[in-house]
Write an enzyme that holds these catalytic residues in place. Sequence first.
Site, PDB file in Angstrom:
ATOM      1  N   ASP A 184       0.866  -1.164   0.000  1.00 49.45           N
ATOM      2  CA  ASP A 184       0.000   0.000   0.000  1.00 49.45           C
ATOM      3  C   ASP A 184       0.916   1.231   0.000  1.00 49.45           C
ATOM      4  OD1 ASP A 184      -1.998  -1.927   0.685  1.00 49.45           O
ATOM      5  OD2 ASP A 184      -1.437  -1.694   2.798  1.00 49.45           O
ATOM      6  N   ASP A 224      -1.307  -2.618  -4.432  1.00 54.63           N
ATOM      7  CA  ASP A 224      -2.299  -3.051  -3.455  1.00 54.63           C
ATOM      8  C   ASP A 224      -3.111  -1.812  -3.046  1.00 54.63           C
ATOM      9  OD1 ASP A 224      -3.619  -5.087  -2.053  1.00 54.63           O
ATOM     10  OD2 ASP A 224      -2.534  -4.625  -0.232  1.00 54.63           O
ATOM     11  N   ASP A 267      -4.405   1.608   3.721  1.00 53.73           N
ATOM     12  CA  ASP A 267      -5.071   0.438   4.299  1.00 53.73           C
ATOM     13  C   ASP A 267      -4.902   0.449   5.814  1.00 53.73           C
ATOM     14  OD1 ASP A 267      -5.808  -0.361   1.788  1.00 53.73           O
ATOM     15  OD2 ASP A 267      -4.748  -2.289   1.835  1.00 53.73           O
ATOM     16  N   ARG A 286     -13.355  -0.206  -2.785  1.00 55.84           N
ATOM     17  CA  ARG A 286     -12.831   0.010  -1.426  1.00 55.84           C
ATOM     18  C   ARG A 286     -12.663   1.496  -1.079  1.00 55.84           C
ATOM     19  NH1 ARG A 286      -8.134  -4.715  -0.807  1.00 55.84           N
ATOM     20  NH2 ARG A 286      -9.461  -6.472  -1.370  1.00 55.84           N
TER      21      ARG A 286
HETATM   22 CA    CA Z   1      -2.919  -3.766   1.844  1.00 56.52          CA
HETATM   23 CA    CA Z   2      -3.929  -7.563  -2.194  1.00 50.61          CA
END
Ligand code: CA
Ligand code: CA
Length: 446
Positions: free
Chosen positions: A229, A268, A272, A324
């Site tokens: 991330d 990614d 997060d 997301r």
């Molecule tokens: Ca992640």
């Molecule tokens: Ca992933």
Amino acid sequence: MRPHRRLRAAALPVLCSLALAGAVAPAAATPVGDHRPTPFGRAALPTSDGWGSATTGTTGGSAADAAHTTVVRTRAELVAALGGDNAANGSNATPKLVYVAGTIDLNTDDSGHALGCDDYAAGTGYTLDAYLAAYDPAVWGRTAEPTGELETARVAAQKAQARQIQIAVGSNTTLVGLGRNARLLGGNLLVKKADNVIVRNLTLEDAADCFPQWDPTDTAVGNWNSEYDSITLYTATHVWVDHSTFTDGANQDADQPLYFDRPYQVHDGQLDITNASDYVTASWNVFKDHDKTNLVGSSNSSTTDPGHLRVTFHHNLWQNTGQRAPRVRFGQVDVYNNVYAVGTGAYEYSIGVGKGSQIVAEHNYVRLPSGVPASKVLYNWGGTGLTAADNLVNGRPGDLIGAFNTANPATPLGTSAGWTPTLRREVTPTVALPWVVGARAGAGRL
Ligand code: CA
Ligand code: CA
């Protein structure tokens, strides 16, 4: 087979960072005391400004002394300012205020020389061609995750890149961009088992993984998954991420190849928040041009997440993102006064209602392109319901739950999150959000 792609790096920032690396001592961050940078670097999260302000609040490195107030221009200087040893900096709780100047390319060595994917793979035995040959579904099948020599080599290469681009940030830290163009390129800020961290006024761009992992068991068709991330909060508490811009930059998912008929996903998340992290405010950020932007809670089976993952998202812009925004498990998450500018590219949904989640989504402005119905904004990932009120869709009142339930009668969502947010400092009239957030959100606007 296509040759292994090297990380793209814009020529100009690399030249600039090399020039700067030559102009300063490479591993010694520059103490600047209190007098030089603008005082906004010492700002703490205001009281009542979202979940990050709860209990002890979030002050970051505002108490840093002169010796721990620095301007950094290279990866080596950044690591030095955060404590000097990237492997140990995560537990360095000394108050520190770190100003980032210009672009720091994290795919660089201690001398400031650019590192590519081949450098990380050197000596491991990994090549993409060999990996593709070993785990081609026609050879390996689709029932087991890759194991064996090539997967071991991939992990070794991935860890070599992680040591370079995953930057550990300890407790009592403020990381703030200086001026309008401070940027961390190609890496991941990892806040793990730390408390009281502020990140402001930074562009975080293209945290690309050189070594995506093939998982044939991820969905019926398999997926390529990546590690990094832009910012990871992992058992992190009291974090304020503000006025920052998150983007894939010049390395867009749509430009990646397909392998085994699946997109070669090198990214990614953007921000997060997992593993019992708690008390987070994400405000005035731009999350753009990315697939999976904000995961809150990474596992349905977590026994530590329930009761944590309290996060506020306000005055953020999600622009041309896939899914997301956020996707939540367990947490009480307040999503208010944000702008969703859904793009015409790949779009799954915006707000994911997962197991145990208690999302309140109010006073948000949703802009949908023609052909994308309001029923797509929410997605039920095994949740029971949420509060959604006073949201506008293309300028008109939008009943997001009603639209979802009409389109998905077998998996309806309830209409109450079961709690009422109180930590809202500034509620902007929803109709004004496209202008207010458009003008003020993101890096370079403080
Ligand atoms: Ca992640
Ligand atoms: Ca992933």
